[in-house]
Design an enzyme around this catalytic site. Structure first.
Site, PDB file in Angstrom:
ATOM      1  N   TRP A 104       0.808  -1.222   0.000  1.00 40.78           N
ATOM      2  CA  TRP A 104       0.000   0.000   0.000  1.00 40.78           C
ATOM      3  C   TRP A 104       0.836   1.264   0.000  1.00 40.78           C
ATOM      4  O   TRP A 104       0.522   2.236  -0.690  1.00 40.78           O
ATOM      5  CB  TRP A 104      -1.023  -0.021   1.139  1.00 40.78           C
ATOM      6  CG  TRP A 104      -2.138  -0.941   0.777  1.00 40.78           C
ATOM      7  CD1 TRP A 104      -2.402  -2.171   1.296  1.00 40.78           C
ATOM      8  CD2 TRP A 104      -3.106  -0.741  -0.267  1.00 40.78           C
ATOM      9  NE1 TRP A 104      -3.471  -2.743   0.658  1.00 40.78           N
ATOM     10  CE2 TRP A 104      -3.928  -1.893  -0.301  1.00 40.78           C
ATOM     11  CE3 TRP A 104      -3.369   0.286  -1.168  1.00 40.78           C
ATOM     12  CZ2 TRP A 104      -4.991  -2.035  -1.218  1.00 40.78           C
ATOM     13  CZ3 TRP A 104      -4.420   0.152  -2.069  1.00 40.78           C
ATOM     14  CH2 TRP A 104      -5.213  -0.998  -2.084  1.00 40.78           C
ATOM     15  N   ASP A 174      -1.052   7.261   6.493  1.00 40.50           N
ATOM     16  CA  ASP A 174      -2.235   6.494   6.121  1.00 40.50           C
ATOM     17  C   ASP A 174      -2.424   5.438   7.202  1.00 40.50           C
ATOM     18  O   ASP A 174      -1.655   4.478   7.289  1.00 40.50           O
ATOM     19  CB  ASP A 174      -2.007   5.841   4.748  1.00 40.50           C
ATOM     20  CG  ASP A 174      -3.179   4.949   4.330  1.00 40.50           C
ATOM     21  OD1 ASP A 174      -4.089   4.713   5.154  1.00 40.50           O
ATOM     22  OD2 ASP A 174      -3.182   4.478   3.176  1.00 40.50           O
ATOM     23  N   LYS A 198     -12.280  -0.912   7.568  1.00 41.93           N
ATOM     24  CA  LYS A 198     -11.596  -1.844   8.470  1.00 41.93           C
ATOM     25  C   LYS A 198     -12.255  -1.712   9.844  1.00 41.93           C
ATOM     26  O   LYS A 198     -13.189  -2.433  10.148  1.00 41.93           O
ATOM     27  CB  LYS A 198     -10.108  -1.518   8.560  1.00 41.93           C
ATOM     28  CG  LYS A 198      -9.435  -1.248   7.236  1.00 41.93           C
ATOM     29  CD  LYS A 198      -9.343  -2.473   6.340  1.00 41.93           C
ATOM     30  CE  LYS A 198      -8.500  -2.151   5.109  1.00 41.93           C
ATOM     31  NZ  LYS A 198      -8.578  -3.197   4.107  1.00 41.93           N
TER      32      LYS A 198
END
Lengths: 364, 364
Positions: A104, A174, A198
């Protein structure tokens, strides 16, 4: 246990059963309005109260001061990968620096490079994304626009420790996959962002926490919707927000604040869960490999493999027979992955650990 | 009638009761998976089937050929106001032209002007946004990147007729507020887009229908998430899509296709509804003013006023006492507005018409 409680999906992740129940009722009729949440106007008093409560719960849970704005956006982290350099890179004399520590964060830096020149402060690709760097030890120019990293890498199961000491460069994190799983120090950061799917609710909403002093750096002339100031000045109600996702996010933050009792309590539960699973995996270390080096293991995502595709697949089948779902590894890495987001209970993790032990006993 | 069936909100709008019921069940457990829709992975077979069905239902309902891509995006029309000029303006020799016919189309053109030079092909502001132009009669350069208009202006209650003859410039239409309310001819357009929160489901998802030949015009180097090709090549699953909103959109298109019987049938119902309300308002023309000139009246949004703020507010109170909600006019225009989206039944409109007649009889 219900099927939903044994969902170890990497995201969209499981939600607490109590919240699923409230959500069902809200779809028939909100207690406050008598109307379905799906038909509520984003300009209604009810929704303004929801926005206010969501922000207030987040400020309380994380200890966010008024020096920071809190906004709710659409487009997920992927839109932030573009918006952050568009907003914050132009005014700095040196380009932003990116820590490439997994799938990511590498994606974040590749997207930033489409917007402006960037520097790579650290890259873990050559070592297979099994370790993380010490952010304080990186050689980052003080005049850099910012240093960007991803606090938890969901694919590889790597997690940075909580950051307790400010850097002398604006830090942008992030936190999509470990946001609200434990306390953090927002004052260490210039910006924190996290998409919902999430620990925070259903996909479609992203939280951004932005140091207001950073807003001066935003160049004029950006499309309004891509300028953070638009969303801040309209209090997250510039265009129609994802009302339903923000409603569920509000329920989640309410649950964390009043039912769980805050992020330290949540951390205790999450530590117990990850310890239980890693203990089981370590006891099987003759036949199971955990992807991450021990020091950087994530409490949220545990990526592992029996070292043999057929065994991994056989375990998926065995798990499914016991109602355990969502254990497929990310398509980029393969293998297996258990995501232990907030809504996954210690009992569910114990069930998974027992299933692993039994499978290894019988089949390996 | 239930409270939800008397919701005339301008958006997020009401949903059919049968769909609210299915959605409630899906939050507990999807019949297909046994798991909550809120915990379903966007990489699951189940979600891929949902994406496939949503696209297939839209293609069937509207008659969309394979020359067009169909994608599901986030960010609402406001993000499209930026993405469309970013993607399609650069390659043309003349700037895009915009029809400013109401609050929303003026906003679209103001946002485009932040991205690139634009031309205003027509502006209705001076006449108070009560009329619409004939698009064919406008003086638009053939070499223009495109001509943009909004097919239905929700604030002022104006609606263009269905477009039956192709222009010699690419036509781009924001159909957010009348999409799926009646048949249209996609082949008349280079691009149609519509956000969800009117006829299409809960806020948070936007449909775009794009002529594939237009994709050649997209400049390289855009942020991936702002490049239409990214979403097309990933079949609307580039980053985590708003799974729940797309699920409800699928139920809505299923309902339109199989329960209502298609868009001509939906159009008949919508014509009956708007006729019922306009007939009531016309019979009260000594005390009620409809904002739009008769020829351009919208079937979706009826903006009107008793010509006196106190009377408008008194009617809101009287309506609320009968369970009728969502009649406040848009904040930019004031007055009253009844939105007659697909989920609003003829019976609900009759109830509103009777309430208007009774109020005028007693109070005016």
């Amino acid at each position: 246990m219900t099927p939903n409680s044994l969902n170890f999906s990497g995201g969209p992740g499981a939600l607490p059963e109590a919240i699923l129940l409230q959500t069902r009722q809200a779809i028939a009729a909100l207690p406050e309005t008598g109307l379905s949440v799906l038909g509520m106007s984003h300009r209604s008093d009810w929704f303004n109260a929801i926005l206010h409560e969501a922000e207030s719960n987040l400020r309380h849970l994380l200890g966010i001061s008024d020096d920071y704005a809190v906004v709710f956006l659409q487009g997920g982290s992927s839109l932030q990968f573009a918006m952050i350099p568009m907003n914050f890179a132009a005014a700095a004399s040196a380009p932003p620096e990116y820590v490439n520590a997994g799938y990511w964060s590498a994606k974040a830096s590749a997207e930033a490079a489409r917007v402006c020149p960037t520097q790579i402060a650290w890259d873990g690709r050559a070592s297979g994304y099994r370790q993380l760097p010490d952010l304080r030890a990186l050689d980052v120019a003080r005049s850099s626009a910012y240093l960007h990293y991803v606090s938890n890498e969901t694919v590889e199961g790597l997690q940075f420790p909580v950051f307790e000491e400010a850097l002398d460069v604006p830090l942008v994190a992030d936190m999509s996959s470990d946001f609200l799983s434990k306390p953090v120090r927002p004052d260490m950061y210039s910006m924190i962002y996290a998409h919902a799917q999430k620990n925070l609710g259903p996909a479609g909403v992203t939280v951004a926490i932005i140091d207001r002093s950073l807003l001066e750096r935003i160049p004029d002339g950006l499309p309004s919707i891509l300028d953070f100031r638009t969303h801040i000045s309209h209090r997250s109600n510039y265009n129609t927000p994802p009302v339903f996702a923000i409603y569920v996010l509000t329920l989640i933050t309410r649950w964390l604040r009043f039912d769980i009792g805050g992020l330290s309590a949540m951390q205790d539960i999450n530590e117990r869960k990850s310890r239980c699973l890693y203990d089981a995996l370590d006891s099987l270390d003759d036949c199971v490999t955990v992807h991450a080096d021990r020091r950087w293991r994530s409490q949220m995502n545990v990526a592992f493999t029996f070292g043999d595709t057929r065994l991994d697949e056989a375990f998926l089948v065995a798990a499914r027979e016991q109602g355990i779902a969502g254990l497929e590894g990310h398509r980029s890495l393969g293998g297996l992955r258990a995501s232990l987001y907030n809504a996954v209970t210690p009992q569910a993790v114990e069930t998974l650990a027992r299933a692993l032990m039994a499978f290894a006993d019988e089949r390996v």
